[in-house]
Design a protein around this motif. Structure first.
Motif, PDB file in Angstrom:
ATOM      1  N   CYS A 124       1.333   5.418   0.278  1.00 56.12           N
ATOM      2  CA  CYS A 124       0.676   6.623   0.774  1.00 56.12           C
ATOM      3  C   CYS A 124       1.401   7.839   0.204  1.00 56.12           C
ATOM      4  N   GLU A 184      -2.011   5.723  -9.029  1.00 59.46           N
ATOM      5  CA  GLU A 184      -2.331   6.247  -7.687  1.00 59.46           C
ATOM      6  C   GLU A 184      -1.722   7.631  -7.489  1.00 59.46           C
ATOM      7  N   LYS A 222       0.843  -1.200   0.000  1.00 62.12           N
ATOM      8  CA  LYS A 222       0.000   0.000   0.000  1.00 62.12           C
ATOM      9  C   LYS A 222       0.875   1.246   0.000  1.00 62.12           C
ATOM     10  N   HIS A 241       1.091   2.091  -9.078  1.00 60.22           N
ATOM     11  CA  HIS A 241       1.376   3.277  -8.260  1.00 60.22           C
ATOM     12  C   HIS A 241       1.409   4.555  -9.092  1.00 60.22           C
TER      13      HIS A 241
END
Ligand SMILES: CC(C)(COP(=O)(O)OP(=O)(O)OC[C@H]1O[C@@H](n2cnc3c(N)ncnc32)[C@H](O)[C@@H]1OP(=O)(O)O)[C@@H](O)C(=O)NCCC(=O)NCCS
Length: 190
Positions: A4, A87, A2, A84
């Protein structure tokens, strides 16, 4: 893994963002130093992405009256191909939306036009070149109903750290000192 993402707010995070830029653009793409670090970094909002605390992604945003300009998207090579990039771009657009921008603009390396197109970017004009790459201008409209910060949010929300508008900031905690002395607390609206 994950990831951030956050807005850079101290010198260590800035160093991490610049290190990723150096690996990707100077190292991989052989961009000269003074073209990569072009004099606009101190005028930009820098973004950093981490996985398990390891910095792996960066980008910067420069703000104009009519649009936000997304620049220097970079992901360290071992972290690529896992989504990513999508993202990171979604995070940048979310930051622009919260800042109330209706338009995002960027220069896409021509091979990446389909990547940006998946986020609503449309090509404008002809291909052009700088720093040994071919680029296309692309722009995207950002939805207006996206929860942008407005004056109606009140003074203490507008005081919060950039990108962290959804939770109380240090100045709200400082206002509690006044509250302890009997002065009214300033309300937070978000
Ligand atoms: C562009 C970059 C940030 C994307 O990161 P990523 O981890 O590969 O991204 P994702 O795994 O989310 O994949 C994004 C999409 O871009 C595509 N893509 C990634 N690298 C590509 C390349 N070299 N050529 C063409 N398409 C590419 C992927 O196939 C994927 O396609 P999809 O939309 O069909 O899924 C990363 O490849 C990078 O840092 N590249 C070097 C720096 C750079 O060129 N930045 C962009 C300057 S405009």
């Amino acid at each position: 893994m994950k990831a951030c993402f956050k807005i850079v707010r101290n010198s260590e995070e800035r160093l991490q963002a610049y290190a990723i830029r150096a690996i990707v653009y100077l190292g991989e793409q052989h961009c000269p130093w003074d073209e990569e670090f072009d004099g606009n970094d101190d005028a930009a909002t820098q973004v950093l992405g981490c996985v398990n605390g390891e910095p792996f992604a960066t980008a910067r945003i420069r703000w104009f009256a009519e649009f936000a300009k997304l620049e220097r998207l970079a992901i360290r090579q071992p972290f690529r191909g896992a989504g990513h990039g999508h993202e990171l771009l979604a995070y940048l657009l979310a930051v622009c939306a919260e800042k109330g921008f209706a338009k995002a603009y960027l220069h896409a390396q021509a091979r990446l036009e389909p990547f940006y197109a998946r986020h609503g970017f449309e090509r404008r004009g002809a291909t052009f070149a700088f720093s040994d790459h071919l680029y296309v201008e692309m722009a995207a409209t950002i939805a207006r109903d996206s929860g942008a910060i407005t004056l109606a949010d009140g003074p203490m929300v507008l005081n919060r750290p950039e990108g962290e508008w959804g939770r109380p900031g240090i100045l709200e905690r400082s206002a509690q000192r006044m509250g302890m002395k009997g002065a009214p607390l300033t309300p937070a609206y978000r």
